[in-house]
Design a protein around this motif. Structure first.
Motif, PDB file in Angstrom:
ATOM      1  N   VAL A  21     -55.614  30.133  58.115  1.00  0.00           N
ATOM      2  CA  VAL A  21     -54.556  29.836  57.995  1.00  0.00           C
ATOM      3  C   VAL A  21     -54.430  30.873  57.078  1.00  0.00           C
ATOM      4  CG1 VAL A  21     -55.302  27.296  57.875  1.00  0.00           C
ATOM      5  CG2 VAL A  21     -55.393  28.906  55.963  1.00  0.00           C
ATOM      6  N   GLY A  22     -52.455  31.017  57.074  1.00  0.00           N
ATOM      7  CA  GLY A  22     -52.145  31.748  56.645  1.00  0.00           C
ATOM      8  C   GLY A  22     -51.105  31.625  55.773  1.00  0.00           C
ATOM      9  N   LEU A  23     -51.410  31.319  54.307  1.00  0.00           N
ATOM     10  CA  LEU A  23     -50.454  30.052  53.462  1.00  0.00           C
ATOM     11  C   LEU A  23     -49.500  31.625  52.971  1.00  0.00           C
ATOM     12  CD1 LEU A  23     -48.986  27.716  51.534  1.00  0.00           C
ATOM     13  CD2 LEU A  23     -50.545  27.974  50.234  1.00  0.00           C
ATOM     14  N   GLY A  24     -48.035  31.945  52.679  1.00  0.00           N
ATOM     15  CA  GLY A  24     -48.033  32.823  52.289  1.00  0.00           C
ATOM     16  C   GLY A  24     -46.221  32.281  51.036  1.00  0.00           C
TER      17      GLY A  24
ATOM     18  N   ILE B 139     -54.922  39.038  49.053  1.00  0.00           N
ATOM     19  CA  ILE B 139     -54.161  38.895  49.650  1.00  0.00           C
ATOM     20  C   ILE B 139     -55.889  38.686  50.817  1.00  0.00           C
ATOM     21  CG2 ILE B 139     -53.037  38.910  51.798  1.00  0.00           C
ATOM     22  CD1 ILE B 139     -50.623  38.808  49.661  1.00  0.00           C
ATOM     23  N   ASP B 140     -56.356  37.617  51.496  1.00  0.00           N
ATOM     24  CA  ASP B 140     -57.902  37.412  52.171  1.00  0.00           C
ATOM     25  C   ASP B 140     -57.414  38.449  53.806  1.00  0.00           C
ATOM     26  OD1 ASP B 140     -56.603  35.554  53.797  1.00  0.00           O
ATOM     27  OD2 ASP B 140     -58.665  34.474  52.298  1.00  0.00           O
ATOM     28  N   GLN B 141     -55.807  38.594  53.935  1.00  0.00           N
ATOM     29  CA  GLN B 141     -55.715  39.252  55.105  1.00  0.00           C
ATOM     30  C   GLN B 141     -53.955  40.330  55.131  1.00  0.00           C
ATOM     31  OE1 GLN B 141     -55.008  36.707  59.007  1.00  0.00           O
ATOM     32  NE2 GLN B 141     -54.933  34.876  58.041  1.00  0.00           N
ATOM     33  N   ALA B 142     -53.315  40.092  54.891  1.00  0.00           N
ATOM     34  CA  ALA B 142     -52.303  41.511  55.453  1.00  0.00           C
ATOM     35  C   ALA B 142     -50.803  40.432  54.538  1.00  0.00           C
ATOM     36  CB  ALA B 142     -52.208  42.200  55.606  1.00  0.00           C
ATOM     37  N   GLN B 143     -49.726  41.320  54.431  1.00  0.00           N
ATOM     38  CA  GLN B 143     -48.245  41.075  54.300  1.00  0.00           C
ATOM     39  C   GLN B 143     -47.453  41.939  55.557  1.00  0.00           C
ATOM     40  OE1 GLN B 143     -47.215  42.188  49.876  1.00  0.00           O
ATOM     41  NE2 GLN B 143     -49.793  43.089  50.142  1.00  0.00           N
ATOM     42  N   SER B 144     -46.383  41.492  55.385  1.00  0.00           N
ATOM     43  CA  SER B 144     -45.883  42.173  56.622  1.00  0.00           C
ATOM     44  C   SER B 144     -43.941  42.522  55.261  1.00  0.00           C
ATOM     45  CB  SER B 144     -44.646  41.050  57.600  1.00  0.00           C
ATOM     46  OG  SER B 144     -44.957  40.298  58.297  1.00  0.00           O
ATOM     47  N   LEU B 145     -44.426  43.838  54.789  1.00  0.00           N
ATOM     48  CA  LEU B 145     -43.685  45.036  53.732  1.00  0.00           C
ATOM     49  C   LEU B 145     -43.120  45.955  54.735  1.00  0.00           C
ATOM     50  CD1 LEU B 145     -43.571  45.607  51.341  1.00  0.00           C
ATOM     51  CD2 LEU B 145     -45.760  47.684  51.587  1.00  0.00           C
ATOM     52  N   ASN B 146     -42.064  45.792  54.981  1.00  0.00           N
ATOM     53  CA  ASN B 146     -40.418  46.194  55.298  1.00  0.00           C
ATOM     54  C   ASN B 146     -40.393  47.365  54.046  1.00  0.00           C
ATOM     55  OD1 ASN B 146     -40.662  45.136  57.870  1.00  0.00           O
ATOM     56  ND2 ASN B 146     -38.667  43.397  56.484  1.00  0.00           N
ATOM     57  N   LEU B 147     -40.534  48.616  54.976  1.00  0.00           N
ATOM     58  CA  LEU B 147     -39.879  49.820  53.246  1.00  0.00           C
ATOM     59  C   LEU B 147     -38.451  50.355  53.752  1.00  0.00           C
ATOM     60  CD1 LEU B 147     -43.583  51.439  53.986  1.00  0.00           C
ATOM     61  CD2 LEU B 147     -42.380  50.113  52.083  1.00  0.00           C
TER      62      LEU B 147
ATOM     63  N   CYS C 204     -57.429  32.322  53.818  1.00  0.00           N
ATOM     64  CA  CYS C 204     -56.246  30.984  53.386  1.00  0.00           C
ATOM     65  C   CYS C 204     -54.677  32.355  53.490  1.00  0.00           C
ATOM     66  CB  CYS C 204     -56.905  30.869  52.021  1.00  0.00           C
ATOM     67  SG  CYS C 204     -58.358  30.175  52.262  1.00  0.00           S
ATOM     68  N   LEU C 205     -55.371  33.401  53.252  1.00  0.00           N
ATOM     69  CA  LEU C 205     -53.416  33.790  52.607  1.00  0.00           C
ATOM     70  C   LEU C 205     -52.968  34.879  53.450  1.00  0.00           C
ATOM     71  CD1 LEU C 205     -55.383  34.357  49.436  1.00  0.00           C
ATOM     72  CD2 LEU C 205     -53.420  32.761  49.603  1.00  0.00           C
ATOM     73  N   ALA C 206     -51.486  34.762  53.967  1.00  0.00           N
ATOM     74  CA  ALA C 206     -51.345  35.826  54.603  1.00  0.00           C
ATOM     75  C   ALA C 206     -49.766  36.003  55.039  1.00  0.00           C
ATOM     76  CB  ALA C 206     -51.314  36.094  56.665  1.00  0.00           C
ATOM     77  N   ILE C 207     -48.561  37.056  54.346  1.00  0.00           N
ATOM     78  CA  ILE C 207     -47.259  36.318  53.977  1.00  0.00           C
ATOM     79  C   ILE C 207     -46.717  37.757  55.266  1.00  0.00           C
ATOM     80  CG2 ILE C 207     -45.429  37.527  52.528  1.00  0.00           C
ATOM     81  CD1 ILE C 207     -47.484  37.522  50.480  1.00  0.00           C
ATOM     82  N   ALA C 208     -46.541  36.298  55.994  1.00  0.00           N
ATOM     83  CA  ALA C 208     -44.664  36.646  56.946  1.00  0.00           C
ATOM     84  C   ALA C 208     -44.117  36.598  57.004  1.00  0.00           C
ATOM     85  CB  ALA C 208     -45.450  35.382  57.839  1.00  0.00           C
ATOM     86  N   PRO C 209     -43.077  36.811  57.324  1.00  0.00           N
ATOM     87  CA  PRO C 209     -41.512  37.710  57.734  1.00  0.00           C
ATOM     88  C   PRO C 209     -40.721  36.643  56.782  1.00  0.00           C
ATOM     89  CG  PRO C 209     -42.028  38.921  59.258  1.00  0.00           C
ATOM     90  CD  PRO C 209     -43.379  37.945  59.108  1.00  0.00           C
TER      91      PRO C 209
ATOM     92  N   SER D  50     -33.947  33.896  50.228  1.00  0.00           N
ATOM     93  CA  SER D  50     -34.237  35.028  50.415  1.00  0.00           C
ATOM     94  C   SER D  50     -35.503  35.372  51.427  1.00  0.00           C
ATOM     95  CB  SER D  50     -34.751  35.908  49.775  1.00  0.00           C
ATOM     96  OG  SER D  50     -35.757  35.824  48.933  1.00  0.00           O
ATOM     97  N   GLN D  51     -35.270  36.662  52.384  1.00  0.00           N
ATOM     98  CA  GLN D  51     -36.793  36.016  53.074  1.00  0.00           C
ATOM     99  C   GLN D  51     -38.234  36.932  52.654  1.00  0.00           C
ATOM    100  OE1 GLN D  51     -36.973  38.213  56.898  1.00  0.00           O
ATOM    101  NE2 GLN D  51     -34.097  37.970  57.478  1.00  0.00           N
ATOM    102  N   SER D  52     -38.912  35.883  52.972  1.00  0.00           N
ATOM    103  CA  SER D  52     -40.887  36.521  51.945  1.00  0.00           C
ATOM    104  C   SER D  52     -40.331  37.342  50.910  1.00  0.00           C
ATOM    105  CB  SER D  52     -40.964  37.416  53.264  1.00  0.00           C
ATOM    106  OG  SER D  52     -42.609  37.698  53.336  1.00  0.00           O
ATOM    107  N   ILE D  53     -41.335  38.570  50.964  1.00  0.00           N
ATOM    108  CA  ILE D  53     -41.332  39.435  49.630  1.00  0.00           C
ATOM    109  C   ILE D  53     -39.781  40.388  49.385  1.00  0.00           C
ATOM    110  CG2 ILE D  53     -43.127  38.947  49.376  1.00  0.00           C
ATOM    111  CD1 ILE D  53     -44.005  41.349  51.057  1.00  0.00           C
ATOM    112  N   GLU D  54     -38.546  40.191  50.929  1.00  0.00           N
ATOM    113  CA  GLU D  54     -37.545  41.582  51.017  1.00  0.00           C
ATOM    114  C   GLU D  54     -36.573  40.906  50.135  1.00  0.00           C
ATOM    115  OE1 GLU D  54     -37.167  42.998  54.478  1.00  0.00           O
ATOM    116  OE2 GLU D  54     -39.313  42.327  54.115  1.00  0.00           O
TER     117      GLU D  54
END
Length: 953
Positions: free
Chosen positions: A650-653, A861-869, A757-762, A773-777
């Motif tokens: 699963v991916g909890l963000g 985080i055991d997966q990754a994150q959607s990081l816009n730059l 367990c963990l992933a940060i989606a958009p 606000s969106q995600s970590i944006e």
């Protein structure tokens, strides 16, 4: 204005005929046919009044007016509402804007001032005339059965007053005054409901409270639509009525949905009286307009376009769908409902679309590896279609497919490489558009040593052979650490066809380096036929150049994704997904599946900062919901089912990160923000892993647990060391605050229910639903027009408005300044420096701060994150520094590179530009004359057509 005395009493004649069926509403509410020729007459008189009537001028004026009239009529008919009617003021507004677009500023100025004078004359006359009826004298409306009845203005006043209740800064009278302009004799119920919505939306830029008012007014329309459908008779109800009506409505709604073959018949087996009694009608009132309109357009169930699902029924339907296999399913459904309807947590879009329905495809992301033969290639493309059909976002690993010029044994020919097949995959994604709910979406990944990598980089270009372009497919580079090290050393890099180096794609770290260097030696010795040497730095520069020029391919890093994967023993991570946050193993036998949801940080900020107790409770319930998805899910291909049941990832963000900062008066570009990123992600990670151990204790460990990093007591924070060892160091802070030793013992003893367990989606869409606000944006702007599949919407940063009000700075001048500076506070002198720092927008925040915060999160985080730059002033040097920094600080992936666009928010007004509900009147354009602004509205912050990825969330 004597120079326009030749114009008629109204500067635009009342009656225009664009095509049969269009009508014009006069100021007194009467309706006349629409006659386009009279627009030309009015425009011609305006030009003559300003420029004279010589023969030369007349020919020129005729040509100008002909074009302007066509543009005005096109704009009006495009914006027309359900009744195919225009208000006289709307037509005049469009004339003003058309004059400004064509830069006829003198004529426009004269026209505006003449309108102002005529408006003043009408107001003076109205003041002298006794008003016998205050509201809507003599107007009638068509009821639900088509009968003509007196217009019920009293109910309209009640609904508007109810919508404004408790929202400081909003005015029911202002809405009613604006709404009256769109009333006419014989108006339909739908148009009557639409009038106050349109009116409230024009006021959003004045106060963000009107976004909630607009949503509440839309609710009234939705209630009539849903109740009438469910009960098969004309119905309408106020919000106050719904305190009791929901209990009656909900069982009937379930029955209706089952009869329509949409809802799972199993829902009828719940105790519906108990479920209905738990519904919280007052939570209907918390929506922002963008959120509710998005739900209305794309999420609520409907039959032939008629919605029969109200918001709280929607959340309860999703909750019941996720509780189907629970032992105490009513209690669990209510628990899940309370989490969703409070906006403390929101499930991903596929879960919201499909939970509780007959085809519950609830998963967000699917990752596949494409094999190197025709059967495997076209099976992969078929799988894409089947997975996308029910709203799945796709990530395809294409690296195994042999490259251009490689030998084909079966035909003794040469391969055309991977690109022609990518073109087919691109067209398949467009053909399968997920039932019209959202665009089909796929991302192709290719490893950097593939012989076709340079052609792959060009896939999104608008020039060249269109047969070797994929204009609709996302692409991403799968970059090994060795390549980055060759770039740092300015060394050579060798490209290969995978059929001649068959094991390379499955290796990473030190074994990859050894195998790659052996392949280079074999190529030098002539034992490998297809290969080519390039300068690593030149290839890197082309990667960054294409990323800036086309928005693709994204930069993702193979080695940290694999070295830190808890499932290293069970396979290889060959790619990420559509939004670069999922890092799961794929093979010919397994299609990776991930099930997503996001914690709303805004809902977990208290007076002392992050509320850890509430967060722990939220995460525990959320993890249970996500784990339930695995068992309930409808799988369209067996490889996906096999993989998901075996590993249960699963991916909890999270979402609302910037709002959470602003609530605490923390600037994004600060060490305090980096610390908060660390603290909040550590807490989410800790509680998510703890919840998975609880589920393992209750339900059992996931099948492939033995041999995983979890089984060895290695947690995500510990796995950072593997990257450090492989690279000789990693620039990542590894401090920790919580009792990880106690959690490590639990994992060791009880095991884990979920491999990941963990992933940060958009969270592009679900954050809209929750109004955060969106995600970590970082915030794109503080005042702008957002465009998505539901239309255009005015968005105002309510936290900024609140802060400005507290300091006595929120007024018409501030609104004008925000529009002039494209939603940025940085250049507004009146705003104090501390507020400028806290409310800095995305392009005012140095990308190094984004990377620093992301690095702190990545360790947990055991997966990754959607990081816009974001980069305001891109250059080759700047891009090189940013992406090298992302790699050196241990990030697994990056997402879009966003740069400033040429277009900006309309300076004149945001009124009239926002929304799917059309015929929004545009206010006077005097400030348009001052700003001479472009008329495009909406953020286009990157080099792609659609800046919002809605495929995962």
């Amino acid at each position: 204005m004597s120079q326009i005395q030749s114009l008629p009493a109204d500067p635009l004649p009342q009656g225009v005929n664009a095509e049969p069926g269009y009508s014009l509403i006069k100021r007194n509410g009467s309706v006349t046919p629409f006659d386009a020729a009279k627009i030309s007459v009015a425009l011609t008189k305006a030009f003559i009044a300003v420029e004279g009537n010589s023969a030369t001028a007349s020919r020129r004026i005729h040509e100008i007016v002909e074009g302007l009239t066509a543009n005005i009529v096109a704009a009006l008919t495009k914006r027309v509402g359900e009744g195919r009617t225009f208000h006289i003021e709307d037509v005049q507004d469009q004339v003003e804007l058309a004059l400004m677009r064509s830069e006829h500023h003198k004529v426009a100025r004269a026209y505006v001032l003449y309108r102002e004078r005529r408006a003043a004359e009408r107001a003076e006359q109205a003041a002298r005339t006794p008003r016998l009826v205050e509201s809507a004298p003599g107007l009638s409306m068509r009821d639900a059965e088509g009968n003509t009845v007196p217009l019920d203005f009293a109910r309209l006043e009640t609904v508007v007053a109810e919508a404004c209740a408790g929202l400081e800064g909003t005015s029911a009278e202002a809405i009613l005054t604006e709404a009256r302009r769109n009333l006419y004799d014989g108006i339909s119920l739908d148009e009557l409901a639409l009038a106050p919505i349109l009116a409230a939306r024009t006021l959003v830029e004045n106060d963000p409270g009107y976004a909630q008012v607009s949503a509440r007014l839309l609710l009234d329309r939705l209630r009539r639509e849903a109740l009438s459908f469910v009960f098969s008779r004309p119905e309408q109800a106020t919000q106050a009525d719904m305190a009791t009506r929901y209990a009656e409505y909900f069982p009937a709604y379930v029955k209706t949905g089952i009869a329509a073959d949409m809802l799972d018949p199993e829902l009828a087996r719940f105790d519906l009286q108990k479920i209905a009694a738990a519904i919280r009608p007052e939570r209907d009132m918390q929506f922002q307009y963008l959120g509710l309109q998005t739900l209305y357009d794309r999420y609520f169930l409907h039959v032939s376009g008629k919605r029969y699902e109200l918001p709280q029924a929607f959340f309860m339907r999703v909750a019941m769908g996720l509780a189907l296999r629970e032992v105490e399913r009513e209690e669990r459904a209510i628990e899940f409902y309370n989490l969703l309807s409070s906006f403390d947590f929101m499930a991903s879009t596929p879960t919201l679309f499909n939970a509780g329905t007959r085809r519950p495809q609830l998963s967000s992301c699917f990752l596949t590896t494409i094999g190197d033969d025709l059967d495997a290639i076209f099976k992969g493309i078929k799988d894409n279609a089947l997975l996308a059909k029910y709203s799945g976002g796709l990530g395809n690993d294409w690296t195994p497919v042999r490259g251009l010029g490689a030998h084909i044994k079966g035909t003794n020919g040469e391969s055309q490489g991977v690109v022609p097949f990518l073109k087919v995959a691109n067209d398949t994604a467009i053909a399968v558009n997920q039932g019209g709910k959202r665009k089909g979406a796929v991302c192709a990944y290719l490893e950097t040593w593939h012989i076709d990598i340079e052609e792959f980089l060009d896939l999104r270009k608008n020039t060249g052979d269109d047969r070797r372009r994929t204009h609709d497919m996302n692409t991403a580079n799968w970059v090994p650490d060795l390549f980055m090290q060759r770039v740092e050393a300015d060394g050579e890099w060798t490209l290969f066809s995978p059929d001649e180096v068959p094991g390379l794609h499955d290796l990473y770290g030190t074994p990859f380096r050894a195998a790659y260097e052996q392949a280079e030696a074999d190529a030098e010795a002539g034992r490998i036929r297809v290969h080519r040497k390039v300068r690593a730095l030149e290839l890197w520069r082309k990667m960054l150049s294409m990323l800036f020029e086309t928005g693709h391919p994204w930069i993702t890093f193979k080695d940290p994704c694999n070295l830190r994967s808890p499932q290293r023993h069970a396979g290889v991570v060959h790619s990420s997904n559509l939004c670069t946050e999922i890092t799961l193993n794929t093979s010919a036998d397994e299609v990776a599946v991930c099930n997503l949801g996001s914690v709303n940080l805004v809902a977990h900020i208290g007076e002392k900062g992050l509320d850890h107790d509430k967060l722990a409770k939220t995460v525990r319930t959320a993890m249970r919901m996500l784990d339930n998805v695995v068992d309930i899910n409808f799988y369209t291909i067996p490889e996906a089912r096999r993989s998901n049941l075996k590993h249960r990832p699963v991916g909890l963000g999270l979402m609302g990160f910037q709002d959470a900062l602003q609530m605490q008066s923390i600037a994004y570009a600060s060490e305090a923000a980096v610390e908060f990123a660390d603290i909040s992600m550590e807490a989410i990670s800790y509680h998510a892993i703890w919840a998975s151990t609880e589920l393992a204790e209750e339900r059992g460990r996931y099948q492939s647990f033995d041999g995983s990093l979890w089984s060895k007591g290695i947690l995500p924070i510990d796995s950072v060391e593997f990257v450090a060892e492989a690279r000789g160091g990693v620039d990542m802070d590894r401090s920790q605050r919580l009792d990880w030793e106690a959690l490590r013992d639990r994992v060791w003893t009880l095991g884990m229910r979920n491999s990941n367990c963990l992933a940060i989606a958009p969270t592009a869409t679900i954050s809209n639903i929750c109004g955060v606000s969106q995600s970590i944006e970082p915030a794109y702007q503080n005042l702008y027009v957002k465009t998505n599949m539901s239309g255009d919407f005015t968005v105002v940063n309510a936290l900024l408005v609140e802060a400005l009000k507290a300091r006595g700075l929120w007024d018409e001048v501030m609104i004008s300044d925000l529009k002039y500076f494209d939603g940025s506070v940085g250049q507004i002198d009146r705003i104090p420096d501390d507020l400028k720092a806290v409310f800095a927008t995305a392009f005012e925040v140095d990308a190094r701060w984004l990377i620093a915060a992301a690095s702190r999160r990545q360790k947990w985080i055991d997966q990754a994150q959607s990081l816009n730059l974001y980069i305001a002033n891109p250059s080759g040097k700047a891009l090189d520094a940013i992406y090298r920094r992302a790699w050196s600080m241990g990030l697994k992936t990056t997402y879009y590179l966003r740069s400033r666009a040429a277009t900006s928010v309309e300076k004149s007004t945001l009124k009239g530009t926002d929304g799917r509900l059309n015929a929004v009147p545009v206010t006077h354009a005097i400030d348009t004359l001052r700003a001479r602004a472009e008329l495009e509205a909406g953020p286009n912050a990157c080099a792609i057509d659609d800046p919002d990825c809605e495929a995962c969330q």
